[in-house]
Design an enzyme around this catalytic site. Structure first.
Site, PDB file in Angstrom:
ATOM      1  N   ASP A 384       0.832  -1.192   0.000  1.00  0.00           N
ATOM      2  CA  ASP A 384       0.000   0.000   0.000  1.00  0.00           C
ATOM      3  C   ASP A 384       0.875   1.253   0.000  1.00  0.00           C
ATOM      4  O   ASP A 384       1.765   1.398   0.843  1.00  0.00           O
ATOM      5  CB  ASP A 384      -0.868  -0.048   1.280  1.00  0.00           C
ATOM      6  CG  ASP A 384      -1.949   0.999   1.295  1.00  0.00           C
ATOM      7  OD1 ASP A 384      -2.865   0.904   0.456  1.00  0.00           O
ATOM      8  OD2 ASP A 384      -1.882   1.908   2.141  1.00  0.00           O
ATOM      9  N   GLU A 413       1.667  -0.520  -5.136  1.00  0.00           N
ATOM     10  CA  GLU A 413       0.469   0.293  -5.365  1.00  0.00           C
ATOM     11  C   GLU A 413       0.865   1.761  -5.273  1.00  0.00           C
ATOM     12  O   GLU A 413       0.513   2.463  -4.341  1.00  0.00           O
ATOM     13  CB  GLU A 413      -0.629  -0.041  -4.331  1.00  0.00           C
ATOM     14  CG  GLU A 413      -1.958   0.645  -4.655  1.00  0.00           C
ATOM     15  CD  GLU A 413      -2.383   1.658  -3.609  1.00  0.00           C
ATOM     16  OE1 GLU A 413      -1.550   2.046  -2.773  1.00  0.00           O
ATOM     17  OE2 GLU A 413      -3.557   2.063  -3.630  1.00  0.00           O
TER      18      GLU A 413
END
Lengths: 664, 664
Positions: A384, A413
């Site tokens: 993330d 990401e």
């Protein structure tokens, strides 16, 4: 220095970051290396491409071949997961240079070659000494003796004697060779790194209940459904205990009603779990760590893998807050800072300070978290927001984890500026999220995928094309209805070799918060009712796509993507082929979810090595229809409401024999 | 590591050989550096370009500016001859990031900024500590105290206080900065390296006598004549004792008649000279070492420099043959090998073995030879056939000589394959011979000079355009008569900033050995009668060219060369301009030495920042004619028999005031 550098080796490709970053490949692929190799004078050069496991003892090697203009090429196979290092060794070859001298002189009519014969004998004798201990030594000694006595005419053929040439090639004098430093690296990933289809779902939503959450033990149905659709990586958003302090309510509300489950990204609750309630624990509402391990095992039994979300977020209730307050940013009054992007405030998340005085302990702890999950059977991590943590941290932590678990896969990401996205890929991320989500027009898709497949980017950046994510419901899907979902699915599944969907996509869920690209009533904040077999779902279509991907090797190669002309700006036309062209697909996608579009496309017959008048069979793998085409120009017409794309497998027709059609 | 790397610095330009080779500039020029610079998160980045003498103690620095898309640029001046190293230091700036936070919050209507004010005070206090010992410390301490007490409204303007910003910029917290490693290098050469005109002559031919040679003491007339034509480097082929064994006769005959002078490239005669008769001696027929030193001094008094030929050739009579037989290649019978390129034999030259067991002594000896001549006032060397000696040798020896004599210039005479030519330039050669001699058509010249000026080549390869050499009388000159000499002179003098002619060119000497590009009766092998003021000479024309080069700064910049359209394939049209465009030349050359050619050219008004309807004055600097043009399309017609080129200086006409024309 003992010997001066004799050969110049330059401009090695593939290369980026000035040769310091590893090229990416997956197991079973080859690596083709090119370089400029030359030296002074007229000696004949030989060059050897050498490779071994990182820090291995023994080099493998293969001869490089000259391409002209001092450019050389060599290829080696990648047969083991992990990091492989390679280099080039090149030298002026004494024996071959002597051979050429003899040939040239004799062919020019110079028959007084006594000195040349004696010189040859010396060169061969030296070869025999290098071969000492091997049976070759004796053969070379005999050949050297023969060289001393042969006539000029005999010398001309003697110098080309196949046994002599082979042995002198093997026992070449490399005393003055030059080896390229520093060695280069290629990272060899498991096949799943370069070919896979991801399916993301929240474990608590496995059963689609409106007012309560599912547990790990309830997830197998969802996983089997995903398997049936052809997906092979199951990706879970964070599964850790969720903080209570400043917990968010539905639709990101600051006020949380009792019983609301909270956002899985607000990680950490010191009241829960055996291991402190942080990144090493699972949320008790999902079950126990043992339940999770059971699920991992059951998933693997079905030949799928579970991927976890690695989100370095701490809720105010994370155990680190108490155990390591020095890891956080502080206000002048000593209180810990929550995350902000002024004027926005994220009061349920405390960011970590990667440069704090005790940073080494923090970095070690985070690497231990990853190793903890690897030990429990999870080696795929979707990371993330990596672009909000130091690049140097990722370089270090990925290398550390992959040293222990060479098969580990990290998906970045990083929806951020292009140079940061690329750098994260260069320094170690196995796969990357992309701008695909926002590329809709023919021009946008052509430009973006030409950059990704036709430039040096292809050697380090593996695009994992997500159609949607819990944070992104693109406008195209909001507006275009079911056809839009079909269009984006075809594009994702065929433009790259790895792609993914976030669950709900197969149900064409498209209700957004007005004016935003966020889901209304997002399951990030609440329980969510769902019928996983709701009418008008596109599960059959996804199943077909994944089957076609598996049955056609062309879709398992990334950089062979090529775009071709079609006289309609709403239709995208591209091909994928295996390097040997035994599997060729032509893909035609109507980018317009509302209208039928038609046009004349230009089949790139030349690219396939075909002639303009060759006939070929065209089979639409989505519909099963067969056509017979010839020539490059052909007509297509696509109604998005029935099926928005053709995926044609094309085979050259060789003729009819004994009543059967034969194809190349 | 003490601190983790916080900023990513990548893709620095100019760069080649993966950052390990020095960029080339000359004194007074600037170096502009660009790089991708970024880091995680949202902190404001600052980047500083730093430079110093190689291994110097103190860095100079200048701020880099962001160009967008994470690309940054900085420029520094090169004020000292020698090697300058440079790097980039970049950091997330604490103060500016705090300032931005305050601005954003206040502008979003958040007026509770007590914590922010206190945090600012801490940041400023830390700045005061870094400034301790300077008067700034006290000012910063006061500002920190003010920060503690200001209101939110005051804080908004306080954080932009010019004194505060300036001091916090100077005393920035660079504790977590990242510096690019390894440092990069730029080689700063004397101005002559990038702008000069060379004149080559054999000292023994200085007076042009048919049956005897001139001496150093006879050379001044020739040098003054070259100076009058505008040349500033006088280049002598080898001046050392010439071997007697296997001496060649006229026209490269194997038989040498008594009294024939021999080839100056067969260097070494142990019977002659005070210093062994090798590379440290002058041929006695030219005079003494003292005579040569006198000539060097007289030449320098006239603001010209003498360049020597560094030819690592040994005649069989070279003292090395006796003192260091181990430096040579040997036959199996122990005799020394002469040079061969089968079936050709060069029995008057023994090549040296740069990899012999005693190679270090050989390399040292050769570097001492260069230093010997430097000490005698010669710091320009034209290096004969460097591509037949190890690249590593040149890298080492040029660095060594330039450490002692930073002004030393090395011209590489490597007429060989492109990658070797470029590599020699990258590893240290100051200037290079080129393929210019064989580029005659519009397409050939455009392609070649576009590559040299518009690619990374421009940062390491300085073309010295020779129209001819003692070994090369190009076919174009053989065939095209006097106009061909004028054409090649204009091209050489204007396409690059350095160029040269081999004497006889100004007399249009063009008699070749039939079917070859070699001079008949070459002075390499014999005495040669010449009238240095023979009729139809082009000395006046060369004088004009050199004058125009000196008077127009546009001709002193290399990489501003641009080619422009003209609708005739026999006419080449290009421009040269200074970076600020205060001097612009349009050069139009008829490449056809036989016929008048005419056509419409397209003046690149846009490149100069002019409008399509601007009027401008066009002055032909060769003929003195003036024209008035407007618009981009204009007509030219060029008769090669009168003058084969226009060199137009163009100036935009601003209007007429008080009876006078004014120009931009």
């Amino acid at each position: 220095m003992n010997n001066p550098v004799s050969v110049v080796i330059r401009n090695l490709t593939p290369t980026f970051n000035e040769g310091r970053a590893a090229v990416k490949r997956s197991i079973g692929q080859d690596l083709t290396v090119e370089a400029d190799i030359f030296r002074e004078g007229h000696d004949i050069i030989r060059a050897s491409l050498k490779w071994r496991r990182l820090h291995g003892q023994v080099w493998n090697e293969t001869a490089m071949m000259p391409l002209g203009n001092d450019r050389w090429r060599g290829t080696f196979p990648l047969l083991q997961i992990g990091i492989c290092e390679y280099t080039i060794e090149a030298w002026g070859d004494e024996f071959l240079s002597w051979q050429e001298e003899v040939q040239k002189k004799f062919d020019a009519g110079l028959y007084e070659l006594t000195n040349e014969a004696l010189e040859g004998a010396q060169i061969i004798e030296a070869g025999a000494r290098r071969a000492s201990g091997s049976p070759d030594a004796e053969i070379l000694t005999k050949l050297a003796r023969r060289a001393q006595t042969v006539s000029a005419h005999e010398l001309r053929s003697f110098c080309e004697d196949p046994e002599l040439v082979a042995l002198m090639s093997y026992w070449a004098n490399r005393e003055l060779s030059t080896t390229l430093h520093p060695f280069r690296k290629v990272r060899v990933d498991p096949r799943r790194a370069s070919f896979s289809a991801w399916y993301e779902f929240f474990p608590r939503s496995a059963e689609g209940k409106a007012d309560s959450g599912s547990k790990f033990r309830d997830c197998l149905n969802r996983i089997e459904d995903a398997k049936a659709m052809g997906f092979d990586v199951i990706y879970f958003p964070p599964i850790h205990p969720i903080g209570e302090t400043n917990r968010k309510g539905r639709n990101n509300s600051l006020k949380c009603e009792p019983g609301e489950p909270g956002v899985p990204y607000a990680i950490g609750n010191f009241r829960q779990g055996k291991n402190g309630g942080g990144h090493r624990d699972v949320a008790p509402e999902l079950g126990t760590l043992e339940d999770f391990e059971w699920l991992v095992k059951e998933t693997r039994r079905r030949h799928l893998e579970i991927a976890l979300d690695f989100a370095i977020n701490c809720s105010p209730d994370h155990p680190y807050v108490h155990e390591h307050p020095e890891w956080f940013f502080k206000h002048p009054d000593g209180s810990i800072k929550y995350a902000e992007n002024p004027p926005k405030k994220y009061e349920d998340v405390y960011p970590l300070n990667f440069y704090n005085k005790n940073w080494k302990a923090l970095w070690e702890e985070l690497s231990d978290v990853l190793l903890f999950w690897c030990a429990r059977g999870v080696t795929i991590f979707r990371v993330d927001n990596p672009h909000t943590k130091p690049v140097a941290f990722w370089e270090w932590v990925i290398a550390k984890v992959q040293t222990a678990y060479p098969e580990a896969i990290f998906l970045s990401e990083a929806f951020t500026r292009p140079k940061m996205m690329h750098e994260l890929a260069k320094i170690g991320f196995t796969q990357s999220y992309t701008y695909f989500t926002w590329r809709n027009t023919k021009q946008e898709l052509t430009d973006y995928f030409t950059e990704l497949t036709q430039t040096e980017v292809k050697d380090y950046f593996r695009p994992n094309l997500f159609t949607n994510t819990p944070d992104i419901l693109p406008e195209f899907l909001q507006q275009g209805g079911r056809p839009a979902f079909l269009i984006r699915a075809v594009l994702a599944a065929t433009l790259s070799t790895t792609y993914g969907i976030y669950s709900g996509f197969e149900l064409c869920e498209n209700i957004a918060i007005p004016g935003k690209e966020e889901y209304l009533d997002s399951e990030k904040y609440q329980f969510k009712a769902r019928d996983w077999n709701a009418p008008k779902n596109i599960k059959k279509f996804l199943t077909s796509l994944n089957r076609i991907r598996h049955e056609n090797r062309a879709l398992q190669f990334f950089e062979t993507l090529r775009f071709h002309p079609i006289d309609n700006d709403r239709i995208l036309f591209y091909s994928k082929a295996t390097p040997c062209k035994e599997n060729i697909l032509l893909i035609v996608v109507n980018l317009d979810p509302f209208q039928t579009q038609s046009g004349y496309l230009q089949v790139p017959l030349k690219n396939f090595g075909w002639l303009e008048n060759n006939a070929y069979e065209v089979e639409d793998l989505l519909s099963g229809e067969h056509f017979f085409w010839s020539g490059s120009q052909n007509y297509v017409s696509i109604d998005p409401l029935t099926r928005p794309a053709h995926i044609f497998r094309v085979r050259r027709w060789l003729g009819r024999k004994k009543g059967l059609d034969h194809y190349a």
